[in-house]
Motif scaffolding. Sequence first.
Motif, PDB file in Angstrom:
ATOM      1  N   ALA A 105       0.802  -1.216   0.000  1.00  0.00           N
ATOM      2  CA  ALA A 105       0.000   0.000   0.000  1.00  0.00           C
ATOM      3  C   ALA A 105       0.838   1.271   0.000  1.00  0.00           C
ATOM      4  O   ALA A 105       0.309   2.367  -0.137  1.00  0.00           O
ATOM      5  N   GLN A 106       2.155   1.126   0.127  1.00  0.00           N
ATOM      6  CA  GLN A 106       3.012   2.301   0.284  1.00  0.00           C
ATOM      7  C   GLN A 106       2.867   3.283  -0.874  1.00  0.00           C
ATOM      8  O   GLN A 106       2.912   4.485  -0.667  1.00  0.00           O
ATOM      9  N   ARG A 107       2.687   2.793  -2.083  1.00  0.00           N
ATOM     10  CA  ARG A 107       2.522   3.664  -3.265  1.00  0.00           C
ATOM     11  C   ARG A 107       1.274   3.275  -4.048  1.00  0.00           C
ATOM     12  O   ARG A 107       1.264   3.335  -5.270  1.00  0.00           O
ATOM     13  N   ASP A 108       0.235   2.846  -3.360  1.00  0.00           N
ATOM     14  CA  ASP A 108      -0.977   2.394  -4.056  1.00  0.00           C
ATOM     15  C   ASP A 108      -2.178   2.813  -3.211  1.00  0.00           C
ATOM     16  O   ASP A 108      -2.481   2.191  -2.189  1.00  0.00           O
ATOM     17  N   GLU A 109      -2.837   3.871  -3.630  1.00  0.00           N
ATOM     18  CA  GLU A 109      -3.915   4.433  -2.812  1.00  0.00           C
ATOM     19  C   GLU A 109      -5.094   3.467  -2.632  1.00  0.00           C
ATOM     20  O   GLU A 109      -5.772   3.489  -1.608  1.00  0.00           O
ATOM     21  N   VAL A 110      -5.330   2.621  -3.644  1.00  0.00           N
ATOM     22  CA  VAL A 110      -6.418   1.649  -3.521  1.00  0.00           C
ATOM     23  C   VAL A 110      -6.112   0.670  -2.382  1.00  0.00           C
ATOM     24  O   VAL A 110      -6.954   0.416  -1.519  1.00  0.00           O
ATOM     25  N   LEU A 111      -4.893   0.144  -2.378  1.00  0.00           N
ATOM     26  CA  LEU A 111      -4.494  -0.773  -1.312  1.00  0.00           C
ATOM     27  C   LEU A 111      -4.435  -0.044   0.030  1.00  0.00           C
ATOM     28  O   LEU A 111      -4.799  -0.598   1.071  1.00  0.00           O
TER      29      LEU A 111
ATOM     30  N   LEU B 159       4.683  -1.103  13.551  1.00  0.00           N
ATOM     31  CA  LEU B 159       4.331   0.312  13.731  1.00  0.00           C
ATOM     32  C   LEU B 159       4.789   1.155  12.541  1.00  0.00           C
ATOM     33  O   LEU B 159       4.036   2.003  12.034  1.00  0.00           O
ATOM     34  N   GLU B 160       6.023   0.922  12.072  1.00  0.00           N
ATOM     35  CA  GLU B 160       6.540   1.704  10.944  1.00  0.00           C
ATOM     36  C   GLU B 160       5.790   1.372   9.653  1.00  0.00           C
ATOM     37  O   GLU B 160       5.593   2.225   8.792  1.00  0.00           O
ATOM     38  N   LEU B 161       5.379   0.112   9.525  1.00  0.00           N
ATOM     39  CA  LEU B 161       4.592  -0.291   8.357  1.00  0.00           C
ATOM     40  C   LEU B 161       3.252   0.440   8.368  1.00  0.00           C
ATOM     41  O   LEU B 161       2.788   0.958   7.342  1.00  0.00           O
ATOM     42  N   TYR B 162       2.666   0.493   9.541  1.00  0.00           N
ATOM     43  CA  TYR B 162       1.387   1.191   9.720  1.00  0.00           C
ATOM     44  C   TYR B 162       1.544   2.670   9.423  1.00  0.00           C
ATOM     45  O   TYR B 162       0.670   3.292   8.801  1.00  0.00           O
TER      46      TYR B 162
END
Lengths: 207, 207
Positions: A105-111, B159-162
């Motif tokens: 999800a880091q670069r995917d707004e849907v995820l 936590l960092e992932l979140y």
Amino acid sequence: MSTRDKLLLAAQEALVEDGITHVSARTVATRAGVNQALVFYHFGTVSELVAAAARARTGASLDHYREQFAAVDSLTGLLALGERLHAREREEGNVALMAQLMAGAQRDEVLAGAARHAMDVWRAEVESVVRRVLAPSPVADVVDADGLARAISAAFIGLELYDGVDPDGAAAAVTALERLGVLLEVVEDLGPVARRAVRARLRRVKR
Amino acid sequence: MSTRDKLLLAAQEALVEDGITHVSARTVATRAGVNQALVFYHFGTVSELVAAAARARTGASLDHYREQFAAVDSLTGLLALGERLHAREREEGNVALMAQLMAGAQRDEVLAGAARHAMDVWRAEVESVVRRVLAPSPVADVVDADGLARAISAAFIGLELYDGVDPDGAAAAVTALERLGVLLEVVEDLGPVARRAVRARLRRVKR
DNA sequence: GTCTATAAGATGATAGAC
DNA sequence: GTCTATCATCTTATAGAC
């Protein structure tokens, strides 16, 4: 089972077993035993499929745990539930799925939307338990149930992610937390003493 | 800077900023400003590049924190370090990198090896602090420093992932943990009382 | 060590027949 | 709703010139 549901199930399995990096329209469709083009017919994009799969899974998995969450009435009970939950998660992988979702999800707004939703469902459940368990305790004055529920949920996600890479290490982590349960019992035993101490300390802290 | 180092740095940045799903020989090489074929010349495979990048980063990042870890001498100090660490991690992303590494490691033994190594480096550091901080406390009898260090590290990764998905939610989680610091102070204040209570409880538990 | 070129396959996505 | 192409693009990886 409908094709749509086959795809959702296959996507869930793929996330848990292979991880987000191995998820593609083709790998999921193959796993579901359906044609690759149907991913786009039913969901538009791969991300939408993954997001839908995650939403379906979080709902279903929390339905399963809800009674157990509702039955918890002590700190040690909450810790014990955490252990049972981890044991079951090793087979089910609902939380591992969330970890994979968040990683993708880091670069995917849907995820990212699906990840926030999943987190919110867990947060709500954990928060109500935390609130209930701590209500009669002096600790309630110091605790932010919402934030603490988020911290606990995030910690759990990290633990399940770690379990996928080093099961022995994760087991050691869980065992260590179990042993900390003894300390919780002490705190609970200490009731009145702790209450006075916390109150005194709070008077000093709150300027 | 050598091409090799450019690739390592670019891979680290790509992991933190884009996530493991967007890492490929081409994206990393472009980011590094070098030819794509050089990934394979220097590292053989993309996984090896990512693994090497992760190893380099965990080493360097822990070197930076080492003094601060060594200076911690109380439970509250450990918690405070956790907060400072989180604040810095929001910019640096060393732990977020580990999260991406673990997410990709589910079906990739090369990445899994690097993930276990990174975790072990953190575990060792956290473990020594936990051991030192808890040594004078009665709690030391109940605590498994190795397992607890793993649990803390894994929780931090979660936590960092979140944080990458919901910065506000993660901030709330951190704030909640800060407030729990008050409880730790109480426990520390309680010293002798708690010591007696833990000893008593331990006698009952150890059958 | 670095580049170009290229093979061989995977991927997201669409058009059109059934 | 489902299938068979089919695209354009991206991917890992290698061979060979410089």
